[in-house]
Design a protein around this motif. Sequence first.
Motif, PDB file in Angstrom:
ATOM      1  N   THR A   1       0.864  -1.132  -0.172  1.00  0.00           N
ATOM      2  CA  THR A   1       0.039   0.229   0.139  1.00  0.00           C
ATOM      3  C   THR A   1       0.974   1.182  -0.055  1.00  0.00           C
ATOM      4  OG1 THR A   1       0.144   0.020   2.458  1.00  0.00           O
ATOM      5  CG2 THR A   1      -1.758  -1.184   1.525  1.00  0.00           C
ATOM      6  N   ARG A   2       0.223   2.209  -0.355  1.00  0.00           N
ATOM      7  CA  ARG A   2       1.112   3.621  -0.090  1.00  0.00           C
ATOM      8  C   ARG A   2       1.597   3.939   1.223  1.00  0.00           C
ATOM      9  NH1 ARG A   2       0.881   6.354  -4.975  1.00  0.00           N
ATOM     10  NH2 ARG A   2      -0.466   5.949  -6.398  1.00  0.00           N
ATOM     11  N   ALA A   3       0.921   3.308   2.268  1.00  0.00           N
ATOM     12  CA  ALA A   3       1.194   3.875   3.684  1.00  0.00           C
ATOM     13  C   ALA A   3       2.469   2.846   3.769  1.00  0.00           C
ATOM     14  CB  ALA A   3       0.118   3.517   4.744  1.00  0.00           C
ATOM     15  N   GLU A   4       2.553   1.546   3.281  1.00  0.00           N
ATOM     16  CA  GLU A   4       3.728   0.780   3.851  1.00  0.00           C
ATOM     17  C   GLU A   4       4.955   1.418   2.806  1.00  0.00           C
ATOM     18  OE1 GLU A   4       1.407  -3.326   4.130  1.00  0.00           O
ATOM     19  OE2 GLU A   4       2.144  -2.753   2.200  1.00  0.00           O
ATOM     20  N   HIS A   5       4.639   1.833   1.619  1.00  0.00           N
ATOM     21  CA  HIS A   5       5.695   2.417   0.783  1.00  0.00           C
ATOM     22  C   HIS A   5       6.493   3.740   1.436  1.00  0.00           C
ATOM     23  CE1 HIS A   5       7.634   3.299  -2.914  1.00  0.00           C
ATOM     24  NE2 HIS A   5       7.052   4.688  -2.980  1.00  0.00           N
ATOM     25  N   ALA A   6       5.371   4.594   2.148  1.00  0.00           N
ATOM     26  CA  ALA A   6       6.089   5.774   2.920  1.00  0.00           C
ATOM     27  C   ALA A   6       6.842   5.279   3.943  1.00  0.00           C
ATOM     28  CB  ALA A   6       4.736   6.518   3.403  1.00  0.00           C
ATOM     29  N   ARG A   7       6.551   4.269   4.769  1.00  0.00           N
ATOM     30  CA  ARG A   7       7.200   3.746   5.847  1.00  0.00           C
ATOM     31  C   ARG A   7       8.544   3.217   5.425  1.00  0.00           C
ATOM     32  NH1 ARG A   7       3.240   0.330   8.705  1.00  0.00           N
ATOM     33  NH2 ARG A   7       1.355   1.414   7.770  1.00  0.00           N
ATOM     34  N   MET A   8       8.424   2.375   4.279  1.00  0.00           N
ATOM     35  CA  MET A   8       9.798   1.946   3.837  1.00  0.00           C
ATOM     36  C   MET A   8      10.526   2.980   3.166  1.00  0.00           C
ATOM     37  SD  MET A   8       8.547  -1.260   1.199  1.00  0.00           S
ATOM     38  CE  MET A   8       8.183  -2.759   1.832  1.00  0.00           C
ATOM     39  N   ASN A   9      10.314   4.030   2.757  1.00  0.00           N
ATOM     40  CA  ASN A   9      11.305   5.169   2.278  1.00  0.00           C
ATOM     41  C   ASN A   9      11.678   6.040   3.473  1.00  0.00           C
ATOM     42  OD1 ASN A   9      11.120   4.488  -0.397  1.00  0.00           O
ATOM     43  ND2 ASN A   9       9.492   5.535  -0.901  1.00  0.00           N
ATOM     44  N   TYR A  10      11.015   5.799   4.658  1.00  0.00           N
ATOM     45  CA  TYR A  10      11.674   6.665   5.667  1.00  0.00           C
ATOM     46  C   TYR A  10      12.984   6.117   6.096  1.00  0.00           C
ATOM     47  CZ  TYR A  10      12.475   7.860  10.678  1.00  0.00           C
ATOM     48  OH  TYR A  10      13.147   8.379  11.739  1.00  0.00           O
ATOM     49  N   LYS A  11      14.115   7.007   6.373  1.00  0.00           N
ATOM     50  CA  LYS A  11      15.213   6.724   6.456  1.00  0.00           C
ATOM     51  C   LYS A  11      15.838   6.980   7.922  1.00  0.00           C
ATOM     52  CE  LYS A  11      16.972   6.887   1.811  1.00  0.00           C
ATOM     53  NZ  LYS A  11      16.192   5.847   1.240  1.00  0.00           N
ATOM     54  N   PRO A  12      15.872   5.733   8.768  1.00  0.00           N
ATOM     55  CA  PRO A  12      16.296   6.024  10.032  1.00  0.00           C
ATOM     56  C   PRO A  12      17.765   6.145  10.242  1.00  0.00           C
ATOM     57  CG  PRO A  12      16.128   3.687   9.838  1.00  0.00           C
ATOM     58  CD  PRO A  12      15.472   4.193   8.319  1.00  0.00           C
ATOM     59  N   ARG A  13      18.087   6.588  11.499  1.00  0.00           N
ATOM     60  CA  ARG A  13      19.584   6.913  11.641  1.00  0.00           C
ATOM     61  C   ARG A  13      20.424   5.793  11.444  1.00  0.00           C
ATOM     62  NH1 ARG A  13      19.789  11.721  16.037  1.00  0.00           N
ATOM     63  NH2 ARG A  13      18.041  13.029  15.357  1.00  0.00           N
ATOM     64  N   ARG A  14      19.954   4.475  12.055  1.00  0.00           N
ATOM     65  CA  ARG A  14      20.871   3.441  11.944  1.00  0.00           C
ATOM     66  C   ARG A  14      19.825   2.313  10.835  1.00  0.00           C
ATOM     67  NH1 ARG A  14      20.644   2.173  18.172  1.00  0.00           N
ATOM     68  NH2 ARG A  14      18.530   1.827  17.532  1.00  0.00           N
ATOM     69  N   PRO A  15      20.581   2.158  10.004  1.00  0.00           N
ATOM     70  CA  PRO A  15      19.797   1.349   8.837  1.00  0.00           C
ATOM     71  C   PRO A  15      19.631  -0.253   9.423  1.00  0.00           C
ATOM     72  CG  PRO A  15      22.253   1.624   8.181  1.00  0.00           C
ATOM     73  CD  PRO A  15      22.032   2.667   9.507  1.00  0.00           C
ATOM     74  N   ARG A  16      18.525  -0.751   8.882  1.00  0.00           N
ATOM     75  CA  ARG A  16      17.997  -2.030   9.612  1.00  0.00           C
ATOM     76  C   ARG A  16      18.196  -3.014   8.293  1.00  0.00           C
ATOM     77  NH1 ARG A  16      12.281   0.297  11.006  1.00  0.00           N
ATOM     78  NH2 ARG A  16      12.603   0.815   8.857  1.00  0.00           N
ATOM     79  N   PRO A  17      18.411  -4.347   8.652  1.00  0.00           N
ATOM     80  CA  PRO A  17      18.832  -5.190   7.531  1.00  0.00           C
ATOM     81  C   PRO A  17      17.426  -5.339   6.462  1.00  0.00           C
ATOM     82  CG  PRO A  17      19.166  -5.958   9.808  1.00  0.00           C
ATOM     83  CD  PRO A  17      18.615  -4.747   9.828  1.00  0.00           C
ATOM     84  N   ALA A  18      17.600  -5.576   5.163  1.00  0.00           N
ATOM     85  CA  ALA A  18      16.729  -5.810   4.392  1.00  0.00           C
ATOM     86  C   ALA A  18      15.390  -6.463   4.786  1.00  0.00           C
ATOM     87  CB  ALA A  18      17.059  -6.086   3.141  1.00  0.00           C
ATOM     88  N   PRO A  19      15.545  -7.919   5.110  1.00  0.00           N
ATOM     89  CA  PRO A  19      14.527  -8.725   5.220  1.00  0.00           C
ATOM     90  C   PRO A  19      13.620  -8.323   6.635  1.00  0.00           C
ATOM     91  CG  PRO A  19      16.548  -9.919   4.937  1.00  0.00           C
ATOM     92  CD  PRO A  19      16.607  -8.539   5.349  1.00  0.00           C
ATOM     93  N   MET A  20      14.452  -7.663   7.530  1.00  0.00           N
ATOM     94  CA  MET A  20      13.579  -7.027   8.745  1.00  0.00           C
ATOM     95  C   MET A  20      12.834  -5.988   8.491  1.00  0.00           C
ATOM     96  SD  MET A  20      15.548  -6.048  12.296  1.00  0.00           S
ATOM     97  CE  MET A  20      14.921  -4.392  12.588  1.00  0.00           C
ATOM     98  N   TRP A  21      13.066  -4.992   7.613  1.00  0.00           N
ATOM     99  CA  TRP A  21      12.210  -3.779   7.328  1.00  0.00           C
ATOM    100  C   TRP A  21      11.070  -4.000   6.558  1.00  0.00           C
ATOM    101  CZ3 TRP A  21      11.481  -2.129   2.476  1.00  0.00           C
ATOM    102  CH2 TRP A  21      12.745  -2.337   1.459  1.00  0.00           C
ATOM    103  N   ILE A  22      11.049  -5.092   5.710  1.00  0.00           N
ATOM    104  CA  ILE A  22       9.940  -5.531   4.791  1.00  0.00           C
ATOM    105  C   ILE A  22       8.872  -6.030   5.768  1.00  0.00           C
ATOM    106  CG2 ILE A  22       9.321  -7.014   3.091  1.00  0.00           C
ATOM    107  CD1 ILE A  22      11.865  -6.792   1.646  1.00  0.00           C
ATOM    108  N   ASN A  23       9.205  -6.782   6.651  1.00  0.00           N
ATOM    109  CA  ASN A  23       8.156  -7.393   7.695  1.00  0.00           C
ATOM    110  C   ASN A  23       7.809  -6.388   8.730  1.00  0.00           C
ATOM    111  OD1 ASN A  23       8.121  -9.896   6.356  1.00  0.00           O
ATOM    112  ND2 ASN A  23       9.839 -10.724   7.662  1.00  0.00           N
TER     113      ASN A  23
END
Length: 186
Positions: free
Chosen positions: A159-181
């Motif tokens: 969804t667009r809401a999920e897309h917006a949360r995915m594009n948020y750049k936190p200070r510490r990057p998270r591993p890829a599989p973790m941020w998708i879930n």
Amino acid sequence: MAAMRRYWTTVEIRRLREVYPNMENGEIGELLGRTWSAVQNMAVKLRLHKSVTFMASAVCRFQKGCKVWNAGRKGWQAGGRTGETKFKKGHRGIRQRNVGSVRRTRDGIEVKVAEPNVWESKARVVWTKNFGPIPDGAIVRLRDGNWNNCKPDNLMLITRAEHARMNYKPRRPRPAPMWINAVRLP
């Protein structure tokens, strides 16, 4: 040698304010000893306007029955060999692409899906071909972010809401599989 600048006097400005609404700029220029453009520029500077009666008069409008200078002509015609070298009806340009052509843009890879010039994201085309239509408000996203990898197993519908949360750049990057879930959590 350049001409000396001639400043407007208060008398000239007062006279311009009186006559500007109901006289042509050329006549005003002759009256004040100025050029048409000098009168026009000072009128703009003073925010003067022509009167409604003057604008409705014959001076400012085409008269009934007036012949237009380009009557009977069909567009602009260049000279020389232009008639021989023009595109003929039904001719395709050498840069025109066929339906199914692929191009790379700054937004990713696009596929031409229809004429005359309809392009769509390759990821959306692959999703529609393999999984059916994309619902309104949904986005097809690449799991690994690689534009060249548009295989069906690399695509995900969010969804667009999920897309917006995915594009948020936190200070510490998270591993890829973790941020998708993590995005799909409430």
